[in-house]
Design a protein around this motif. Structure first.
Motif, mmCIF file in Angstrom:
data_model
loop_
_atom_site.group_PDB
_atom_site.id
_atom_site.type_symbol
_atom_site.label_atom_id
_atom_site.label_comp_id
_atom_site.label_asym_id
_atom_site.label_seq_id
_atom_site.Cartn_x
_atom_site.Cartn_y
_atom_site.Cartn_z
ATOM 1 N N HIS A 105 0.839 -1.191 0.000
ATOM 2 C CA HIS A 105 0.000 0.000 0.000
ATOM 3 C C HIS A 105 0.878 1.246 0.000
ATOM 4 N N GLY A 106 0.825 2.034 -1.063
ATOM 5 C CA GLY A 106 1.569 3.290 -1.060
ATOM 6 C C GLY A 106 0.843 4.333 -0.214
ATOM 7 N N LYS A 107 1.597 5.340 0.193
ATOM 8 C CA LYS A 107 0.951 6.408 0.974
ATOM 9 C C LYS A 107 -0.073 7.162 0.128
ATOM 10 N N SER A 108 0.068 7.057 -1.199
ATOM 11 C CA SER A 108 -0.910 7.685 -2.103
ATOM 12 C C SER A 108 -2.229 6.917 -2.132
ATOM 13 N N ALA A 158 4.933 11.339 -9.190
ATOM 14 C CA ALA A 158 5.947 11.723 -8.189
ATOM 15 C C ALA A 158 6.615 10.511 -7.543
ATOM 16 N N CYS A 159 6.054 9.341 -7.726
ATOM 17 C CA CYS A 159 6.535 8.181 -6.964
ATOM 18 C C CYS A 159 7.865 7.655 -7.515
ATOM 19 N N PRO A 160 8.891 7.575 -6.668
ATOM 20 C CA PRO A 160 10.199 7.118 -7.167
ATOM 21 C C PRO A 160 10.191 5.671 -7.664
ATOM 22 N N TRP A 161 9.251 4.877 -7.208
ATOM 23 C CA TRP A 161 9.212 3.483 -7.673
ATOM 24 C C TRP A 161 8.811 3.390 -9.141
ATOM 25 N N ASN A 162 8.251 4.462 -9.669
ATOM 26 C CA ASN A 162 7.853 4.427 -11.078
ATOM 27 C C ASN A 162 9.032 4.564 -12.035
ATOM 28 N N HIS A 215 7.407 -0.543 1.378
ATOM 29 C CA HIS A 215 8.693 -0.006 0.926
ATOM 30 C C HIS A 215 8.631 1.499 0.689
ATOM 31 N N CYS A 216 7.650 2.174 1.275
ATOM 32 C CA CYS A 216 7.576 3.635 1.123
ATOM 33 C C CYS A 216 8.628 4.324 2.002
ATOM 34 N N GLY A 217 8.933 3.708 3.110
ATOM 35 C CA GLY A 217 9.907 4.319 4.023
ATOM 36 C C GLY A 217 9.482 5.711 4.433
ATOM 37 N N LYS A 218 10.460 6.636 4.414
ATOM 38 C CA LYS A 218 10.165 8.007 4.868
ATOM 39 C C LYS A 218 9.675 8.905 3.734
ATOM 40 N N CYS A 219 9.588 8.337 2.542
ATOM 41 C CA CYS A 219 9.171 9.127 1.374
ATOM 42 C C CYS A 219 7.762 9.712 1.576
ATOM 43 N N THR A 220 7.591 10.952 1.143
ATOM 44 C CA THR A 220 6.249 11.569 1.177
ATOM 45 C C THR A 220 5.986 12.301 -0.148
ATOM 46 N N ARG A 221 6.691 11.882 -1.200
ATOM 47 C CA ARG A 221 6.609 12.645 -2.459
ATOM 48 C C ARG A 221 5.192 12.740 -3.017
ATOM 49 N N CYS A 222 4.431 11.667 -2.898
ATOM 50 C CA CYS A 222 3.063 11.714 -3.441
ATOM 51 C C CYS A 222 2.224 12.738 -2.678
ATOM 52 N N ILE A 223 2.410 12.760 -1.368
ATOM 53 C CA ILE A 223 1.633 13.702 -0.540
ATOM 54 C C ILE A 223 2.033 15.133 -0.896
ATOM 55 N N ALA A 276 -1.721 0.859 -4.953
ATOM 56 C CA ALA A 276 -0.879 -0.309 -4.724
ATOM 57 C C ALA A 276 0.418 -0.133 -5.515
ATOM 58 N N LEU A 277 1.519 -0.586 -4.941
ATOM 59 C CA LEU A 277 2.824 -0.479 -5.611
ATOM 60 C C LEU A 277 3.447 -1.846 -5.792
ATOM 61 N N HIS A 278 3.923 -2.071 -7.013
ATOM 62 C CA HIS A 278 4.639 -3.311 -7.325
ATOM 63 C C HIS A 278 6.102 -2.920 -7.541
HETATM 64 S S1 SF4 Z 1 5.673 8.592 -3.559
HETATM 65 FE FE1 SF4 Z 1 6.828 7.720 -1.836
HETATM 66 S S2 SF4 Z 1 5.327 7.610 -0.180
HETATM 67 FE FE2 SF4 Z 1 4.172 7.889 -2.054
HETATM 68 S S3 SF4 Z 1 3.621 5.840 -2.717
HETATM 69 FE FE3 SF4 Z 1 5.557 6.360 -3.747
HETATM 70 S S4 SF4 Z 1 7.170 5.580 -2.385
HETATM 71 FE FE4 SF4 Z 1 5.291 5.616 -1.204
#
Ligand code: SF4
Ligand code: SF4
Length: 340
Positions: free
Chosen positions: A145-148, A240-244, A180-188, A151-153
């Motif tokens: 579950h992403g903070k956004s 904004a999500c770095p996993w993308n 795996h979101c950790g401290k990231c808040t980029r989506c927010i 769902a994140l793969h």
């Molecule tokens: S931008 Fe950061 S906090 Fe938001 S879903 Fe992606 S990894 Fe998680």
């Protein structure tokens, strides 16, 4: 059924990831009830209809033992920008091609047939299904579950559609995915309307996707400037999500960008009902209806349009239906303010 066989069936049906969850009550069931009670679903009353059913596979299919979560990559790189300088709008990535509701159910029927052959009874859903499918994707080990709230793969990022198959077959479940979101808040931080009111919580009453796709009737004045150039949906929290950064192009040709999603904004204003239906035949944009879509187009023009768009807007303000005409007049006034 073995995991390998399941993966083979899923792959043949065009899915890019598959996992199995036990048919338990969704872990976020209580949170979902609280979210509804707070009114965060806005006017999407269908979400509040029989909410416990959305949390419990057993209520959808008596005898349910497993939930199979399936992901289909829909990522399509940005198209080459047209050479002219006409003002265009942003459409959410999933909606630039063919509507997945038109082809994923067919794929699920193939999936269902394979499981029937194994003695299973199934209920299959994509997106609109009565189930918190993201919870089951996490339990199945294919996403977190992403903070956004998306769902994140790990390989697909957020650019995938989720389908779920509830089955009476007892299939070995995967290991739930860790966060795996950790401290990231980029989506927010990226959300232009502060709709992600807390990690993992979107208030639809502030979300551009809700206003441009689901909401019927006029847009409230406060949201109009925040739409920017968006005319159907919003991907800011996903972009904004770095996993993308790991995203690769979908193998599904249906997601290819259609020319209809790249028209200059002012040209959409010429569409009558028949023209709208023909242009967006088989596209998710049909969901907004002509009135909703032209309302969005006018709003975007109010935000990013130029004097070149004024004649089309003025015409629309006289001839359009009441909602579109009011937005066209608003947009023309915004442009005049900008250029004066
Ligand atoms: S931008 Fe950061 S906090 Fe938001 S879903 Fe992606 S990894 Fe998680
Ligand atoms: S879709 Fe847009 S408005 Fe909605 S939460 Fe994401 S960034 Fe915010």
């Amino acid at each position: 059924m073995t995991t390998t066989k399941l993966e083979t069936i899923a792959n043949a049906a065009g899915f890019d990831a598959v996992g199995v969850a036990p048919a338990v009550r969704a872990p976020h069931a209580d949170t979902f009830h609280e979210w509804l009670a707070a009114g965060c679903h806005a006017s999407m009353d269908w979400m509040a209809r029989d909410p416990e059913r959305r949390c419990s596979p057993e209520l959808v299919l008596p005898g349910a033992r497993s939930v199979i979560a399936l992901a289909m990559n829909y990522f399509v790189p940005e198209p080459v920008p047209p050479e002219d300088s006409a003002v265009r709008g942003e459409i959410a990535r999933y909606a630039r091609g063919r509507d997945y509701h038109n082809f994923i159910p067919k794929r699920l029927r193939k999936f269902d047939a394979a499981l029937v052959a194994e003695g299973g009874q199934q209920r299959c859903f994509v997106d609109s299904g009565p189930l918190l499918e993201r919870d089951f994707a996490v339990l199945a080990g294919i996403a977190w579950h992403g903070k956004s709230t998306m769902a994140l793969h790990p390989k697909l990022g957020t650019w995938f559609l989720l389908a779920a198959v509830i089955t009476t077959l007892e299939i070995e479940a995967g290991t739930p995915t860790s966060d795996h979101c950790g401290k990231c808040t980029r989506c927010i931080d990226a959300c232009p309307t502060a709709a992600i009111v807390a990690p993992h919580k979107v208030d639809a009453r502030r979300c551009i996707s809700y206003w441009t796709i689901e909401h019927e009737g006029p847009l409230p004045e406060w949201i109009r400037p925040l739409l920017g150039d968006r005319i159907f949906g919003c991907d800011d929290c996903l972009d904004a999500c770095p996993w993308n950064r790991f995203a690769s192009a979908s193998r599904e040709a249906s997601f290819a960008v259609r020319p209809a999603s790249q028209w200059p904004l002012r040209d959409y204003l010429k569409l009558d009902d028949v023209g709208f239906r023909n242009l967006f035949e088989g596209s998710p944009i049909r969901r907004a209806g002509r009135q909703g879509f032209l309302r969005n187009v006018c709003t975007a023009l109010g935000n990013v349009g130029t004097a070149d768009e004024l004649p089309a807007l003025e015409q629309c303000a006289i001839n359009g239906d009441a909602v579109v005409a009011e937005h066209a007049a608003w947009a023309a006034a915004q442009i005049r303010l900008r250029i004066s």
